[in-house]
Motif scaffolding. Structure first.
Motif, mmCIF file in Angstrom:
data_model
loop_
_atom_site.group_PDB
_atom_site.id
_atom_site.type_symbol
_atom_site.label_atom_id
_atom_site.label_comp_id
_atom_site.label_asym_id
_atom_site.label_seq_id
_atom_site.Cartn_x
_atom_site.Cartn_y
_atom_site.Cartn_z
ATOM 1 N N SER A 177 9.456 11.231 12.189
ATOM 2 C CA SER A 177 9.373 12.405 11.335
ATOM 3 C C SER A 177 10.588 13.289 11.536
ATOM 4 O O SER A 177 11.143 13.348 12.623
ATOM 5 C CB SER A 177 8.114 13.209 11.664
ATOM 6 N N ALA A 230 12.297 18.873 5.124
ATOM 7 C CA ALA A 230 11.741 17.541 5.350
ATOM 8 C C ALA A 230 12.572 16.504 4.615
ATOM 9 O O ALA A 230 13.378 16.846 3.751
ATOM 10 C CB ALA A 230 10.294 17.493 4.877
ATOM 11 N N ASP A 281 9.110 11.536 5.706
ATOM 12 C CA ASP A 281 8.087 12.352 6.364
ATOM 13 C C ASP A 281 6.726 12.130 5.704
ATOM 14 O O ASP A 281 6.647 11.688 4.558
ATOM 15 C CB ASP A 281 8.458 13.836 6.298
ATOM 16 N N PRO A 282 5.649 12.471 6.395
ATOM 17 C CA PRO A 282 4.320 12.331 5.796
ATOM 18 C C PRO A 282 4.199 13.216 4.553
ATOM 19 O O PRO A 282 4.897 14.239 4.451
ATOM 20 C CB PRO A 282 3.379 12.788 6.905
ATOM 21 N N PHE A 313 0.997 18.051 5.718
ATOM 22 C CA PHE A 313 0.765 18.427 7.108
ATOM 23 C C PHE A 313 0.006 19.742 7.132
ATOM 24 O O PHE A 313 -0.134 20.409 6.108
ATOM 25 C CB PHE A 313 2.085 18.520 7.897
ATOM 26 N N THR A 330 4.471 18.263 1.723
ATOM 27 C CA THR A 330 5.791 18.252 2.351
ATOM 28 C C THR A 330 6.916 18.508 1.344
ATOM 29 O O THR A 330 7.755 19.367 1.563
ATOM 30 C CB THR A 330 6.009 16.922 3.106
ATOM 31 N N THR A 371 1.416 19.562 12.055
ATOM 32 C CA THR A 371 0.658 18.459 12.647
ATOM 33 C C THR A 371 -0.048 17.617 11.588
ATOM 34 O O THR A 371 -0.116 17.991 10.422
ATOM 35 C CB THR A 371 -0.426 18.988 13.607
ATOM 36 N N THR A 423 -1.337 15.942 17.312
ATOM 37 C CA THR A 423 -0.402 14.952 16.774
ATOM 38 C C THR A 423 0.659 15.738 16.024
ATOM 39 O O THR A 423 0.476 16.117 14.876
ATOM 40 C CB THR A 423 -1.107 13.933 15.860
ATOM 41 N N TYR A 468 4.187 16.815 14.305
ATOM 42 C CA TYR A 468 5.374 16.389 13.555
ATOM 43 C C TYR A 468 6.573 17.256 13.931
ATOM 44 O O TYR A 468 7.691 16.785 13.998
ATOM 45 C CB TYR A 468 5.150 16.492 12.055
#
Length: 118
Positions: free
Chosen positions: A16, A41, A45-46, A49, A72, A99, A106, A108
């Motif tokens: 990430s 970002a 990236d996811p 978040f 994102t 996260t 978790t 990022y």
């Protein structure tokens, strides 16, 4: 050797790169006033978040849900509306974590240390 190249390529594509740009290290955030949360970002990236306000300097740790979910979209800013003060409010620095939604551990990305005041 080919296996190492594949492993490195896999790690690079799953890494990430979300970068929290605001609040910045050293900023003062007033938790009874709206403030801006901004990030950058990249396409790997996811897609979304969540953000949490944290303080792990003093025991017990504080993890305070601020905003969920954020799309994102390469970056942007959202306004965090009050109230944003955890109780008790500490004099030690806070951070914001980006996260996985539902799992504040978790991570990022994490902001630098900033001061949270009333």
């Amino acid at each position: 050797m080919h296996l190492i190249s594949v492993a490195v390529a896999t790690l690079l594509t799953t890494a990430s790169a979300i970068l929290i740009t605001k609040p910045a290290a050293g900023d003062t955030v007033h938790c009874n006033q709206p403030f801006q949360f901004c990030w950058e970002a990249v396409v790997t990236d996811p897609p979304q978040f969540c953000i949490f306000l944290t303080n792990f300097i003093e025991f017990p740790p504080q993890i305070f849900d601020l905003y969920r979910p954020i799309t994102t979209d390469g970056g942007g800013c959202v306004t965090i509306n009050p109230p944003n003060c955890p109780s008790p409010l500490r004099t030690t620095p806070y951070r914001i974590r980006a996260t996985v939604c539902g799992d504040p551990n978790t991570i990022y990305a994490e902001s630098g240390d900033f001061r949270l005041v009333f």
